[in-house]
Design a protein around this motif. Sequence first.
Motif, short mmCIF file in Angstrom:
data_model
loop_
_atom_site.label_atom_id
_atom_site.label_comp_id
_atom_site.label_asym_id
_atom_site.label_seq_id
_atom_site.Cartn_x
_atom_site.Cartn_y
_atom_site.Cartn_z
N ALA A 63 0.86 -1.19 0.00
CA ALA A 63 0.00 0.00 0.00
C ALA A 63 0.89 1.24 0.00
N LEU A 64 0.66 2.12 -0.95
CA LEU A 64 1.45 3.35 -1.08
C LEU A 64 0.53 4.56 -1.06
N GLU A 104 1.35 12.77 -8.48
CA GLU A 104 2.47 11.89 -8.14
C GLU A 104 2.25 10.54 -8.81
N SER A 105 3.34 9.81 -9.00
CA SER A 105 3.29 8.56 -9.76
C SER A 105 3.89 7.40 -8.99
N ILE A 106 3.60 6.22 -9.50
CA ILE A 106 4.19 4.97 -9.05
C ILE A 106 4.70 4.26 -10.30
N ILE A 136 -1.63 9.74 -10.31
CA ILE A 136 -2.88 10.24 -9.75
C ILE A 136 -3.23 11.52 -10.51
N LEU A 137 -4.34 11.51 -11.25
CA LEU A 137 -4.72 12.64 -12.08
C LEU A 137 -5.72 13.58 -11.40
N GLY A 189 -4.08 7.70 -14.21
CA GLY A 189 -3.62 7.53 -15.58
C GLY A 189 -2.57 6.43 -15.59
N ILE A 190 -2.59 5.63 -16.64
CA ILE A 190 -1.64 4.52 -16.74
C ILE A 190 -0.90 4.64 -18.06
N LYS A 191 0.42 4.73 -17.98
CA LYS A 191 1.27 4.68 -19.17
C LYS A 191 1.93 3.31 -19.19
#
Length: 72
Positions: free
Chosen positions: A3-4, A10-12, A22-23, A33-35
């Motif tokens: 869990a983060l 900010e991204s993971i 997180i958009l 959003g997922i790249k």
Amino acid sequence: MLALSRKLNESIMLGNDIEITILEIKGDQVKIGIKAPKSVPIYRKEIYLQIQESNKEAIDGGVSLEAISKLF
């Protein structure tokens, strides 16, 4: 499960080539959003479970090809 906590924008990173950002945060909903490479399938969990169930039924012979094609 890991869990983060993340704040807006900010991204993971997952591995070297998948980034989750997180958009937007509105109340109890979070837009992400997922790249990822096009070769990586991305599904909402409820859709993924439907696909898995349809695949299982198809293997068992319980669903026609026509019924499966209607899912897509």
